[in-house]
Design an enzyme around this catalytic site. Structure first.
Site, PDB file in Angstrom:
ATOM      1  N   SER A  11      20.575-123.728  -2.621  1.00  0.00           N
ATOM      2  CA  SER A  11      20.455-124.967  -3.413  1.00  0.00           C
ATOM      3  C   SER A  11      20.808-126.178  -2.566  1.00  0.00           C
ATOM      4  O   SER A  11      21.451-127.119  -3.040  1.00  0.00           O
ATOM      5  CB  SER A  11      21.371-124.894  -4.643  1.00  0.00           C
ATOM      6  OG  SER A  11      21.038-123.774  -5.407  1.00  0.00           O
ATOM      7  N   GLN A  13      19.231-128.905   0.586  1.00  0.00           N
ATOM      8  CA  GLN A  13      18.268-130.014   0.570  1.00  0.00           C
ATOM      9  C   GLN A  13      16.911-129.579   0.029  1.00  0.00           C
ATOM     10  O   GLN A  13      16.336-130.247  -0.821  1.00  0.00           O
ATOM     11  CB  GLN A  13      18.090-130.546   2.002  1.00  0.00           C
ATOM     12  CG  GLN A  13      19.340-131.138   2.601  1.00  0.00           C
ATOM     13  CD  GLN A  13      19.583-132.545   2.091  1.00  0.00           C
ATOM     14  OE1 GLN A  13      19.658-132.787   0.889  1.00  0.00           O
ATOM     15  NE2 GLN A  13      19.698-133.479   3.012  1.00  0.00           N
ATOM     16  N   ARG A  89      15.257-122.847  16.440  1.00  0.00           N
ATOM     17  CA  ARG A  89      15.169-122.016  15.236  1.00  0.00           C
ATOM     18  C   ARG A  89      15.719-120.625  15.530  1.00  0.00           C
ATOM     19  O   ARG A  89      16.306-119.978  14.669  1.00  0.00           O
ATOM     20  CB  ARG A  89      13.716-121.907  14.773  1.00  0.00           C
ATOM     21  CG  ARG A  89      13.166-123.181  14.181  1.00  0.00           C
ATOM     22  CD  ARG A  89      11.774-122.968  13.624  1.00  0.00           C
ATOM     23  NE  ARG A  89      11.236-124.198  13.065  1.00  0.00           N
ATOM     24  CZ  ARG A  89      10.530-125.075  13.746  1.00  0.00           C
ATOM     25  NH1 ARG A  89      10.283-124.875  15.016  1.00  0.00           N
ATOM     26  NH2 ARG A  89      10.057-126.158  13.171  1.00  0.00           N
ATOM     27  N   ASN A  96      21.298-116.143   9.849  1.00  0.00           N
ATOM     28  CA  ASN A  96      20.419-116.073   8.692  1.00  0.00           C
ATOM     29  C   ASN A  96      19.922-114.658   8.388  1.00  0.00           C
ATOM     30  O   ASN A  96      19.558-114.364   7.254  1.00  0.00           O
ATOM     31  CB  ASN A  96      19.254-117.064   8.864  1.00  0.00           C
ATOM     32  CG  ASN A  96      19.730-118.502   8.663  1.00  0.00           C
ATOM     33  OD1 ASN A  96      20.854-118.724   8.220  1.00  0.00           O
ATOM     34  ND2 ASN A  96      18.896-119.466   8.992  1.00  0.00           N
ATOM     35  N   HIS A 176       5.554-120.021  13.209  1.00  0.00           N
ATOM     36  CA  HIS A 176       6.033-121.370  12.940  1.00  0.00           C
ATOM     37  C   HIS A 176       6.795-121.845  14.172  1.00  0.00           C
ATOM     38  O   HIS A 176       7.483-121.078  14.811  1.00  0.00           O
ATOM     39  CB  HIS A 176       6.968-121.323  11.730  1.00  0.00           C
ATOM     40  CG  HIS A 176       7.480-122.661  11.316  1.00  0.00           C
ATOM     41  ND1 HIS A 176       6.664-123.752  11.136  1.00  0.00           N
ATOM     42  CD2 HIS A 176       8.721-123.076  11.033  1.00  0.00           C
ATOM     43  CE1 HIS A 176       7.392-124.769  10.762  1.00  0.00           C
ATOM     44  NE2 HIS A 176       8.647-124.398  10.689  1.00  0.00           N
TER      45      HIS A 176
END
Ligand code: A3D
Length: 320
Positions: A11, A13, A89, A96, A176
């Site tokens: 929750s 940005q 990234r 992550n 990406h």
């Protein structure tokens, strides 16, 4: 007809922007989830209080418990840590990855029939980890990247030609990030391919090359400006377009990180390719013929994704 239920896992940005867009577009009720107490509750209450003004009806709920995801039709995952300036990234990978394992378990338990859109970076590896940890069918788990990358390309082109963004379509393949492959000959203004526009004198090849480069670095450009986080308005809008295509069975053709099992010569990996998204999830993978520089760029991009997936397998061998 009951409203759809959209769970936003993370929750921050992007999560907050997603919730607002779901309300404005009347896509359904929202559950905002986060590990930080108060943030999903506060943001959902704030957005709910905007509903009488904007004129939408939706239940907006904030939670710190996975139970609240129960029966969600769509889950959009942004949980994790975003990039800071100077951070790639890939640096985000190990932090992550752990988050994806928790989130995958939560989705598997409470929303096993959902269409899942992953946004967390490094995207192509995280969506792979999310599918493995949730064990949902691969066609129900996709990554958002291509819609954003092509939107950036479209915006820069529309600006260059001084025409409406609506009349510019762009085609971006591959992973990406820096290895994405914007396909110039499949990108058009009202159907006219870019190489023809160069011949017509609308722009030069040099300018197209500059725009391609700016597109590739689109995320970093914003990180460097914001200094305290990464892009969130356009990433949220991109994921909403994907969710809408699923919920309304629009069957849009969108570039997404999709699970490939042989298409484009790639197996057991998520790579950005055009797909049809409808009520069954990824209903079709559009396999175009690639040659020359485009094939080279795509293959390079696949190698970059493979490296990240291999790193995930090393850190979490039980994901396989
Ligand atoms: P941010 O505002 O930091 O929000 C992330 C939220 O995740 C925070 O509220 C955290 O508290 C929460 N969180 C952290 N760990 C957990 C957990 N274990 N379970 C649940 N929630 C958790 O970041 P953001 O919204 O700006 O970005 C979210 C992600 O999207 C980041 O990984 C970005 O790198 C990524 N991102 C991807 C793109 C693509 O195009 C793929 C673009 C922009 C951002």
């Amino acid at each position: 007809m009951a409203r759809n239920k959209i769970a936003l896992i993370g929750s921050g940005q992007i999560g907050g922007t997603l919730a607002h867009l779901v309300g404005l577009k009347e896509l359904g009720d929202v559950v905002m989830f986060d590990i930080v107490e108060g943030v999903p509750q506060g943001k959902s209450l704030d957005i709910a209080q905007s509903s009488p003004i904007s004129g939408f009806d939706a239940v907006m709920k904030g939670t710190n418990s996975y139970e609240a995801l129960d029966g969600a039709d769509v889950c959009i995952v942004t949980a994790g840590v975003p990039r800071k300036p100077g951070m790639s990234r890939d640096d985000l990978l190990s932090i992550n990855l752990k988050v994806m394992e928790q989130v995958g378990a939560g989705i598997a338990k409470y929303a096993p029939d959902a269409f899942v859109i992953c946004i967390t970076n490094p995207l192509d590896a995280m969506v792979w980890a999310l599918q493995k940890s949730s064990k949902l069918p691969a066609k129900k788990v996709v990554g958002m990247a291509g819609v954003l990358d092509s939107a950036r390309f479209r915006y820069f082109l529309a600006d260059e030609f001084n025409v409406s963004v609506e009349d510019v379509s762009a085609f971006v393949l591959g992973g990406h990030g820096d290895s994405m492959v914007p396909l110039v000959r499949y990108s058009t203004v009202a159907g006219i391919p870019l190489p023809d526009l160069v011949k017509m004198g609308w722009t030069s090849q040099g300018r197209i090359d500059e725009i391609v480069n700016r597109t590739r670095n689109g995320g970093a450009e914003i990180v460097n400006l914001l200094k305290t986080g990464s892009a969130f308005y356009a990433p949220a809008a991109s994921a909403i377009a994907m969710a809408e295509s699923y919920l309304r069975d629009k069957k849009r053709v969108l570039p997404c990180a999709a699970y490939l099992s042989g298409e484009y010569g790639v197996k057991d990996m998520y790579v950005g390719v055009p797909v049809v998204i409808g009520s069954k999830g990824v209903e079709r993978i559009v396999e175009i013929e690639l040659s020359g520089k485009d094939r080279e760029g795509f293959d390079k991009s696949v190698v970059a994704v493979q490296t990240l997936v291999d790193a995930c397998k090393k850190i979490a061998p039980d994901l396989l």
